[in-house]
Design a protein around this motif. Structure first.
Motif, PDB file in Angstrom:
ATOM      1  N   GLY A 127       2.453  -4.871   6.901  1.00 45.36           N
ATOM      2  CA  GLY A 127       1.728  -3.835   7.629  1.00 45.36           C
ATOM      3  C   GLY A 127       2.659  -2.948   8.426  1.00 45.36           C
ATOM      4  O   GLY A 127       2.451  -1.731   8.523  1.00 45.36           O
ATOM      5  N   GLN A 179      -1.268  -2.899   1.710  1.00 46.86           N
ATOM      6  CA  GLN A 179      -2.230  -2.779   0.601  1.00 46.86           C
ATOM      7  C   GLN A 179      -1.625  -3.214  -0.730  1.00 46.86           C
ATOM      8  O   GLN A 179      -2.348  -3.389  -1.706  1.00 46.86           O
ATOM      9  CB  GLN A 179      -2.745  -1.336   0.509  1.00 46.86           C
ATOM     10  CG  GLN A 179      -1.764  -0.338  -0.078  1.00 46.86           C
ATOM     11  CD  GLN A 179      -0.708   0.135   0.914  1.00 46.86           C
ATOM     12  OE1 GLN A 179      -0.607  -0.375   2.029  1.00 46.86           O
ATOM     13  NE2 GLN A 179       0.094   1.124   0.510  1.00 46.86           N
ATOM     14  N   ARG A 180      -0.314  -3.427  -0.763  1.00 48.84           N
ATOM     15  CA  ARG A 180       0.361  -3.830  -1.994  1.00 48.84           C
ATOM     16  C   ARG A 180       0.728  -5.317  -1.986  1.00 48.84           C
ATOM     17  O   ARG A 180       1.476  -5.785  -2.841  1.00 48.84           O
ATOM     18  CB  ARG A 180       1.637  -3.004  -2.175  1.00 48.84           C
ATOM     19  CG  ARG A 180       1.437  -1.505  -2.054  1.00 48.84           C
ATOM     20  CD  ARG A 180       0.665  -0.945  -3.222  1.00 48.84           C
ATOM     21  NE  ARG A 180       1.534  -0.708  -4.364  1.00 48.84           N
ATOM     22  CZ  ARG A 180       1.098  -0.449  -5.595  1.00 48.84           C
ATOM     23  NH1 ARG A 180      -0.209  -0.471  -5.846  1.00 48.84           N
ATOM     24  NH2 ARG A 180       1.941  -0.228  -6.571  1.00 48.84           N
ATOM     25  N   GLU A 235       8.881   0.802  -2.325  1.00 45.26           N
ATOM     26  CA  GLU A 235       8.022  -0.319  -1.929  1.00 45.26           C
ATOM     27  C   GLU A 235       8.746  -1.651  -2.114  1.00 45.26           C
ATOM     28  O   GLU A 235       8.645  -2.550  -1.274  1.00 45.26           O
ATOM     29  CB  GLU A 235       6.729  -0.294  -2.741  1.00 45.26           C
ATOM     30  CG  GLU A 235       5.782   0.842  -2.374  1.00 45.26           C
ATOM     31  CD  GLU A 235       4.615   0.984  -3.336  1.00 45.26           C
ATOM     32  OE1 GLU A 235       3.609   1.578  -2.949  1.00 45.26           O
ATOM     33  OE2 GLU A 235       4.732   0.502  -4.493  1.00 45.26           O
TER      34      GLU A 235
END
Length: 227
Positions: free
Chosen positions: A132, A138-139, A151
């Motif tokens: 977060g 979200q991944r 990412e």
């Protein structure tokens, strides 16, 4: 109170020692890294900065000199003592993320904690918190192959911080990314380090990123000097 988290004192490293092709990579390197400090390490390719990071992170041993982490001199200690100190106090980030491909982003952060005896629910909660902080929560359920390069490297940062080390050692952490992504990812690293009060030694070729850190040191002919 001692605010020095990492100290290198007179560190030397020689490859092919005693042979005709002997290479003196480090020649009496001195370095002090304080709590909460971010220091950039710059040097040409092949100058020995990866060697310096490996010695600072207790992955390699110097031929001379001392390495102290958290005030404890660890040069010359047993492999087990150094391994325990490394697992407890040092987090590593590399140019390539080295995430485990069969695990999700969250699992890549939880597994190192579980290896240190942390219960799975606690490890996963820590992983969610870190993800977060770098904007990729979200991944969490995606495997590395489904993540972008930026990412993947953010997840690698989170993994390095998972066990709450004293110091982060990063070797060209944005070197495999395009300039725009590199800038965003470096922002995430800086925010993580600042928020957690950790220290970081970051090897980089990117002088713009180096200038944003607290201090810049340069490795020249095996000696560390202020840049």
């Amino acid at each position: 109170m001692n605010d020095v988290v990492l100290r290198l004192n007179g560190v030397e490293k020689i490859y092919n020692k005693g042979l005709s092709n002997e290479v003196h990579v480090l020649r009496g390197v001195d370095l002090t890294l304080k709590v909460g400090e971010m220091v950039a390490l710059v040097a040409p390719s092949g100058a020995g900065k990866s060697t310096l990071l490996h010695i600072a992170g207790l992955l390699d041993t110097p031929d001379a000199g001392d390495v102290s982490v958290g005030g404890e001199v660890l040069s010359g200690r047993s492999d087990r003592r150094r391994t325990n100190a490394r697992r407890r106090d040092v987090g590593f980030v590399y140019q390539f993320h080295h995430l485990l491909p069969e695990f999700t982003a969250l699992e890549n952060i939880a597994v190192p904690q579980m290896a240190n005896g942390v219960a799975k629910p606690v490890a996963e909660a820590r992983g969610v918190e870190l993800l977060g902080r770098v904007g990729v929560a979200q991944r969490a359920g995606h495997r590395p192959a489904a993540l972008s390069g930026g990412e993947q490297q953010r997840v690698a940062f989170c993994r390095a911080l998972a066990n709450t080390p004293r110091v982060i050692l990063a070797d060209e952490p944005t070197g495999n990314l395009d300039p725009a992504t590199a800038d965003q990812v470096f922002d995430a690293l800086m925010e993580l380090v600042r928020d957690t009060g950790l220290s970081a030694l970051v090897a980089t070729h990117n002088m713009e990123l180096a200038a944003r850190m607290d201090r810049v040191v340069k490795l020249e002919d095996g000696v560390l000097v202020d840049a």
